[in-house]
Scaffold this motif. Structure first.
Motif, short mmCIF file in Angstrom:
data_model
loop_
_atom_site.label_atom_id
_atom_site.label_comp_id
_atom_site.label_asym_id
_atom_site.label_seq_id
_atom_site.Cartn_x
_atom_site.Cartn_y
_atom_site.Cartn_z
N SER A 133 10.98 -7.26 -6.01
CA SER A 133 10.74 -7.74 -4.97
C SER A 133 10.86 -7.20 -3.16
O SER A 133 10.74 -7.82 -2.82
CB SER A 133 9.66 -9.09 -5.28
N LYS A 134 12.51 -7.39 -3.42
CA LYS A 134 13.37 -7.77 -1.80
C LYS A 134 14.09 -6.58 -2.27
O LYS A 134 15.03 -6.58 -1.13
CB LYS A 134 14.20 -9.51 -2.12
N THR A 135 14.01 -5.84 -2.61
CA THR A 135 14.36 -4.76 -2.60
C THR A 135 14.05 -3.96 -0.53
O THR A 135 13.23 -3.78 -0.69
CB THR A 135 14.72 -3.65 -3.40
N TRP A 136 15.51 -3.49 0.03
CA TRP A 136 15.40 -2.38 1.63
C TRP A 136 15.80 -1.46 1.40
O TRP A 136 17.01 -1.50 0.35
CB TRP A 136 15.51 -3.69 2.26
N ASP A 203 20.48 -5.45 9.93
CA ASP A 203 19.95 -7.05 9.37
C ASP A 203 19.89 -7.24 7.30
O ASP A 203 19.50 -6.53 6.99
CB ASP A 203 18.33 -7.80 10.03
N LEU A 204 20.87 -7.93 7.57
CA LEU A 204 20.97 -7.81 5.89
C LEU A 204 19.91 -8.28 5.64
O LEU A 204 19.45 -8.18 4.12
CB LEU A 204 22.57 -9.06 5.67
N ASP A 205 19.32 -9.05 5.99
CA ASP A 205 17.80 -9.75 5.25
C ASP A 205 16.67 -9.05 4.80
O ASP A 205 16.15 -9.29 3.65
CB ASP A 205 17.25 -10.82 5.91
N ASP A 206 16.32 -8.17 5.75
CA ASP A 206 15.61 -6.94 5.93
C ASP A 206 16.37 -5.69 5.76
O ASP A 206 14.88 -4.69 6.29
CB ASP A 206 14.55 -7.40 6.75
N THR A 553 23.21 -10.56 -1.96
CA THR A 553 22.86 -9.58 -1.20
C THR A 553 23.67 -8.35 -1.82
O THR A 553 25.00 -8.44 -0.63
CB THR A 553 22.23 -9.84 0.11
N ILE A 554 23.47 -7.20 -1.98
CA ILE A 554 24.71 -6.81 -2.52
C ILE A 554 23.91 -5.18 -1.30
O ILE A 554 22.43 -4.48 -1.60
CB ILE A 554 24.68 -5.77 -4.01
N TYR A 564 20.55 0.51 0.91
CA TYR A 564 19.88 0.07 0.44
C TYR A 564 20.54 -1.27 1.13
O TYR A 564 22.15 -1.56 0.47
CB TYR A 564 20.10 0.44 -1.01
N GLY A 565 19.86 -2.89 0.40
CA GLY A 565 20.16 -4.06 0.47
C GLY A 565 19.32 -4.30 -0.82
O GLY A 565 18.07 -4.59 -1.13
N ILE A 566 20.00 -4.69 -2.11
CA ILE A 566 19.83 -4.88 -3.26
C ILE A 566 19.68 -6.33 -3.50
O ILE A 566 20.79 -6.77 -3.47
CB ILE A 566 20.18 -4.19 -4.48
N THR A 567 18.54 -7.88 -3.73
CA THR A 567 18.73 -8.84 -3.67
C THR A 567 19.29 -8.98 -5.06
O THR A 567 18.24 -8.69 -6.32
CB THR A 567 18.35 -9.64 -3.61
N VAL A 568 19.75 -10.08 -5.64
CA VAL A 568 20.34 -10.43 -7.37
C VAL A 568 19.71 -11.68 -7.27
O VAL A 568 19.52 -12.56 -6.70
CB VAL A 568 21.66 -10.91 -8.42
#
Length: 569
Positions: A133-136, A203-206, A553-554, A564-568
């Motif tokens: 749900s938090k992957t961008w 931006d790492l967040d989004d 965040t990876i 891709y930004g992938i959150t664990v």
């Protein structure tokens, strides 16, 4: 620059006598091997005489088996456009202390001069799953090849690691960011050079842009670097030329958002003769803040060291680079057209000594203050992974972990064994060696392209290697070895091989979670102690690039032209 007589240099090198005892760790971890084992050779015979000499001098030195003459190693040094024989820097380069930067983030390939971590912060891990749900993701592009072959450079290639940094408020507010990002408290910025010729700022967040991307016009396959004292300078090396326009390294002003200097192109000092003196800069530069010197190996067979004369007042930055000190070399192998001269890997530095591997199957140590070769070791084959350095508190020396691709040593079926090595950084001698059978297919390397992962915290007794095309032409392995003995603790068979360098996230209890990517776009999370698989997420296309992480965040790019930004969780 001062040029000194060799006898004077010899006296200087004796240094201060250090009285210490030599201890050798014999620690072992319980063997929990999964799957196929490989032969292990443990070279653990101490040479106390040589080690005592090392302790007395306080510096690395050659041994009977690592003398450069054994490899036909010859080098030249150019200072102020003149080739000279003796040299000593006016300002001493010394990376002692193990603290490359105080910045918050990952600012070079594998984080620092030891190349031992691409992770910043502590992860808050509860579910041991990727949070979909938090992957961008954002789109990148492609760049038409003009020299090496037909086709395009796509997305993010090997090594292709992003940089991730939380700028100080006062630094961020002077940059050319969009107003909402410039004013965002605690902004963490991703800076990612890719093979389409652009530098992306996110931006790492989004994943949304923080400022306009910058077009360099050359494929960036390697990993950039940021000046480690938060001077807003960014360094990125081109991996290939564009037509007649030769590859080079770019220095970018991150306040104005523009290139302010270029170096390393069309260098007649290069001894590489293929492709019109091929130039490429996949190696991620290191910067010595105390002497304001950038250190950059090149695939053209040259190591550049250059004083920048940096000026930064908090609002603007400028440089006035001096002529680089340039070191070049040849070996017995490099004089054979079967081998390639030059360095694609990123250098590690311990104290004032640089460690690098090359395309000819050599690892060597250079004294950065005299630019003399200290020792040479045979890695047997083309070595693209970067040496990972570990400073030992037990015996006062340091160790290097390295492996190779499979090219020159392959048989007519393109099969052969590649070594996984632990090397004494002080002498160049092999501590242990482990072999794996591999295969190379249509020029796409088997063996090890990924830089090793040295465990920390609860994983501190382990070192991890990703071996490509072993157990089958498309298969691979993630192996966890006891770092003291080279014995297998566990190994996991991979259906699809990997070139991407693994990372490890650590939680507040010091548990370690290894993150690994493969050639079909899978990202895996496994338990660092056992190899147990926790979760897998597919990112669509080949992942050659290496990830970096900030807290949970990876970030990684794919050849599918996406970041891709992938959150664990």
């Amino acid at each position: 620059m001062r040029v000194l007589n060799k006898k004077i240099l010899s006296i200087c090198r004796r240094g201060l006598t250090i009285v210490k005892s030599v201890f050798r760790s014999k620690g072992k971890l319980k063997n929990l091997t999964y799957g196929e084992k490989s032969m292990v050779e443990v070279f653990n015979i101490p040479n106390y005489t040589l080690e005592q000499k090392l302790l007395e001098s306080g510096k690395p030195m050659t041994s009977d088996t690592t003398r450069q003459e054994l490899f036909g190693f010859q080098s030249d040094l150019m200072v102020d456009d003149q080739i000279i024989s003796d040299y000593m820097r006016d300002e001493v380069i010394d990376f002692s202390g193990g603290n490359y930067t105080a910045m918050e983030g990952i600012i070079t390939f594998r984080g620092n001069n030891y190349r031992n971590s691409a992770v910043f912060g502590t992860a808050h891990i509860v579910d041991k799953k990727f949070d979909r749900s938090k992957t961008w993701n954002i789109d990148t592009g492609k760049l038409k090849k003009t020299v090496s072959s037909k086709g395009y450079w796509l997305g993010s290639c090997w090594t292709g690691q992003p940089l991730i940094v939380r700028w100080k408020d006062e630094t961020r507010k002077e940059m050319n960011m969009y107003e909402d990002k410039k004013n965002k408290e605690g902004l963490v910025e991703v800076i990612y050079s890719t093979a389409d010729g652009y530098i992306y700022f996110l931006d790492l967040d989004d994943g949304k842009p923080t400022r306009d991307k910058i077009y360099l016009g050359f494929p960036i396959k390697g990993t950039g670097s940021i000046y480690p004292s938060e001077v807003p300078l960014y360094f990125a090396g081109a991996g290939d030329s564009m037509g007649e326009d030769c590859a080079r390294t770019f220095i970018v002003d991150l306040i104005q958002g523009k290139v302010i200097y270029e170096y390393g192109y069309d260098d007649e000092f290069s001894l590489r003769t293929d492709n019109n003196k091929f130039h490429g800069y996949d190696s991620s530069p290191l910067i010595d803040v105390a002497t304001d010197t950038v250190i950059q190996p090149g695939e053209n067979g040259i190591i550049y060291t250059m004083k920048l004369n940096t000026q930064y007042d908090g609002k603007s930055v400028s440089i006035n680079p001096e002529k680089p000190v340039k070191w070049r070399y040849t070996t017995d192998r490099s004089r054979d057209d079967h081998y390639w001269l030059g360095m694609e890997s990123s250098a590690s530095i311990w104290k004032g000594f640089l460690y690098i591997t090359d395309n000819c199957g050599d690892m060597f140590c250079i004294d950065l203050n005299t630019m003399e070769v200290v020792w040479v070791q045979d890695t047997l084959d083309d070595t693209n992974a970067s040496p990972v350095l570990e400073e030992s508190m037990e015996d006062g020396t340091a160790y290097l972990y390295i492996s190779t691709s499979l090219h020159f040593t392959a048989n007519e079926k393109q099969e052969g064994d590649i070594p996984l090595l632990k090397v004494n950084a002080a002498t160049g001698e092999i501590v242990w060696k482990r072999s794996y059978p591999c295969k190379t297919v249509a020029g796409v390397s088997g063996g090890v392209q990924a830089t090793a992962l040295l465990g920390d915290k609860k994983l501190s007794g382990l070192v991890y290697f990703v071996v490509a095309r072993t157990g089958g032409k498309d298969s691979g392995k993630l192996v966890a070895l006891n770092k003291y003995t080279g014995e297998t603790v566990w190994s996991v068979d991979m259906t699809n091989y990997g070139w991407s360098s693994p990372i490890a996230l650590y939680d507040k209890d010091e548990n370690g979670y290894v993150i690994l990517c493969d050639s079909t776009g899978n990202m895996y999370m496994v338990d660092g102690l056992s190899g147990k698989l926790y979760d897998t997420i597919n990112l669509g296309k080949i992942i050659e690039a290496s990830p970096a992480a900030f807290d949970n965040t990876i970030v990684v790019g794919t050849k599918g032209q996406k970041i891709y930004g992938i959150t664990v969780k």
